[in-house]
Design an enzyme around this catalytic site. Structure first.
Site, PDB file in Angstrom:
ATOM      1  N   HIS A   1      12.123   2.825 -22.721  1.00  0.00           N
ATOM      2  CA  HIS A   1      12.895   1.626 -22.322  1.00  0.00           C
ATOM      3  C   HIS A   1      14.226   1.517 -23.060  1.00  0.00           C
ATOM      4  O   HIS A   1      15.021   0.626 -22.763  1.00  0.00           O
ATOM      5  CB  HIS A   1      12.083   0.355 -22.588  1.00  0.00           C
ATOM      6  CG  HIS A   1      10.847   0.235 -21.753  1.00  0.00           C
ATOM      7  ND1 HIS A   1      10.878   0.291 -20.379  1.00  0.00           N
ATOM      8  CD2 HIS A   1       9.543   0.061 -22.099  1.00  0.00           C
ATOM      9  CE1 HIS A   1       9.633   0.167 -19.913  1.00  0.00           C
ATOM     10  NE2 HIS A   1       8.814   0.023 -20.940  1.00  0.00           N
TER      11      HIS A   1
ATOM     12  N   ASP B   1       4.024   6.652 -17.221  1.00  0.00           N
ATOM     13  CA  ASP B   1       3.741   5.345 -17.841  1.00  0.00           C
ATOM     14  C   ASP B   1       3.722   4.288 -16.723  1.00  0.00           C
ATOM     15  O   ASP B   1       4.430   4.418 -15.725  1.00  0.00           O
ATOM     16  CB  ASP B   1       4.861   5.045 -18.846  1.00  0.00           C
ATOM     17  CG  ASP B   1       4.590   3.826 -19.720  1.00  0.00           C
ATOM     18  OD1 ASP B   1       4.218   4.010 -20.894  1.00  0.00           O
ATOM     19  OD2 ASP B   1       4.782   2.690 -19.227  1.00  0.00           O
TER      20      ASP B   1
ATOM     21  N   HIS C   1       4.999   1.458 -16.729  1.00  0.00           N
ATOM     22  CA  HIS C   1       6.295   0.771 -16.670  1.00  0.00           C
ATOM     23  C   HIS C   1       7.404   1.758 -16.317  1.00  0.00           C
ATOM     24  O   HIS C   1       7.347   2.929 -16.707  1.00  0.00           O
ATOM     25  CB  HIS C   1       6.598   0.118 -18.027  1.00  0.00           C
ATOM     26  CG  HIS C   1       5.533  -0.812 -18.503  1.00  0.00           C
ATOM     27  ND1 HIS C   1       4.592  -0.448 -19.456  1.00  0.00           N
ATOM     28  CD2 HIS C   1       5.235  -2.077 -18.125  1.00  0.00           C
ATOM     29  CE1 HIS C   1       3.765  -1.473 -19.656  1.00  0.00           C
ATOM     30  NE2 HIS C   1       4.130  -2.469 -18.860  1.00  0.00           N
TER      31      HIS C   1
ATOM     32  N   ASP D   1      -0.733   3.578 -20.380  1.00  0.00           N
ATOM     33  CA  ASP D   1      -0.995   2.213 -19.932  1.00  0.00           C
ATOM     34  C   ASP D   1      -1.153   2.165 -18.410  1.00  0.00           C
ATOM     35  O   ASP D   1      -1.380   1.105 -17.828  1.00  0.00           O
ATOM     36  CB  ASP D   1       0.097   1.238 -20.408  1.00  0.00           C
ATOM     37  CG  ASP D   1       1.493   1.801 -20.254  1.00  0.00           C
ATOM     38  OD1 ASP D   1       1.672   2.820 -19.556  1.00  0.00           O
ATOM     39  OD2 ASP D   1       2.431   1.214 -20.842  1.00  0.00           O
TER      40      ASP D   1
HETATM   41 ZN   LIG Z   1       4.446   1.285 -20.632  1.00  0.00          ZN
END
Ligand SMILES: [Zn+2]
Length: 344
Positions: free
Chosen positions: A158, A195, A197, A282
């Site tokens: 991120h 992931d 996200h 995740d």
């Molecule tokens: Zn994540």
């Protein structure tokens, strides 16, 4: 130096195996480069507050399966060197690096650029995490390791050039990719991100770059809100960003399907010389921060798809980097399945 030590312990282990088999000569298989896992306990000194999900205990979980495979002689664990500031600023602006340093030294508990908690040990941890990927790239590109897994935190995908957020300080995988390009002359790098996200930071870094094909499966809508299918890069990077958003509840069919039907042909056209994985777990069923339903067997299959791409185009060179994964048991099992497949 540490690398030398760990190679020695590997040789000792291999000799012991050969002796236990009744032979005085190393088995041929043990002489070939094997999987190397990069781990530095300095990454534990990044300490978000209280019951924050991105806690140091994540790495204990991630290393459980790794240690088992190490005892079986299937991989070696090496201590990486920390990244230098020169390696960090290949991705991040000098102003941002200065801000990170000053805010940690000032005792702030959260980075002013976003939702990343920090502590006095966070700078050392973040440099160690990025350095693990740099060290892994060195080992894999030079042929000392067959492939590598970086057991690191804080995570990185991120973090963009001038902004840490989403538990990330520096973009570890982007720093490793830039190192491969600048220090080793690698011209085409695939980064696959599973992931849950979207890896908005990695996308930002390579948006108009062209040397990186970035492929990302993620839950959408979900944090951080980016990653629509129409985000495909610009300039030299046009078409080199491939986003595959899926709704909550997606799992094996969608994600493994996307890797097989979209990533494989895209890699066929791109012909990467190095393959990297933003390995976030995740996206596993039961993770508290995601609503995907991947199983440990699915992570093994995703790994197999990426390993096969690397075998076809990149002389087998894979550098995998831990991102998210917030269920302790889930992370332990998923990492074990992933690293077992890397070392198979
Ligand atoms: Zn994540």
């Amino acid at each position: 130096m540490t690398l030398a030590l760990s190679r020695r312990s590997f040789l000792q282990q291999a000799s012991a195996t050969a002796l236990s088999l009744g032979g005085g000569v190393l088995p041929a298989a043990a002489q070939r480069p094997i999987t190397q896992v990069f781990y530095d306990s300095a990454t534990l000194r990044h300490e978000p507050s209280g019951d924050h999900p991105e806690s140091p205990t994540r790495l204990d979980a991630a290393m459980e399966g790794v240690r088992t495979l190490e005892r079986q002689g299937r991989l070696t664990v090496a201590k990486p060197r920390p990244a230098t500031e020169g390696e960090i600023v290949r991705v991040h602006t000098p102003e941002y690096v200065k801000l990170v340093r000053s805010e940690i030294e000032a005792g702030r508990r959260t980075l002013s650029t976003g939702d990343t908690e920090i502590s006095p040990g966070s700078l050392g941890a973040a440099l160690a995490a990025a350095g693990a990927v740099v060290s892994a790239v060195d080992a894999v590109v030079s042929g000392r390791a067959r492939n590598a897994f970086c057991a690191v935190r804080p995570p990185g995908h991120h973090a963009s050039q001038a902004r840490g957020m989403g538990f990330c300080v520096f973009n570890n995988i982007a720093i490793g990719a830039r190192h491969a390009a600048r220090a080793h002359g690698v011209e085409r790098i695939l980064i696959a991100d599973w992931d849950v996200h979207h890896g908005n930071g990695t996308q930002d870094v390579f948006w108009s770059d062209g040397s990186v094909l970035f492929f990302d499966t993620h839950q959408h809508p979900w944090y951080p809100g980016t990653g629509n299918a129409d985000e495909t890069g610009e300039g030299n990077g046009r078409g080199r960003i491939v986003n595959q958003p899926f709704p909550a509840g997606a799992g094996r069919d969608e994600i493994l399907g996307a890797f097989r039907t979209r990533l494989v042909p895209a890699a066929e056209r791109f012909k990467p010389e190095l393959v990297m994985i933003s390995a976030g777990f995740d996206s596993r069923a039961g993770d508290p921060l995601g609503k995907f339903t991947l199983t440990d067997a699915d992570f093994a299959e995703l790994t197999a798809v990426v390993v096969e791409i690397a075998r076809q185009h990149a002389r087998g060179r894979v550098v995998s980097v831990l991102e998210g994964g917030y269920s302790r048991d889930g992370l332990a099992r998923a990492v074990a399945a992933h690293v077992e497949r890397l070392s198979a």
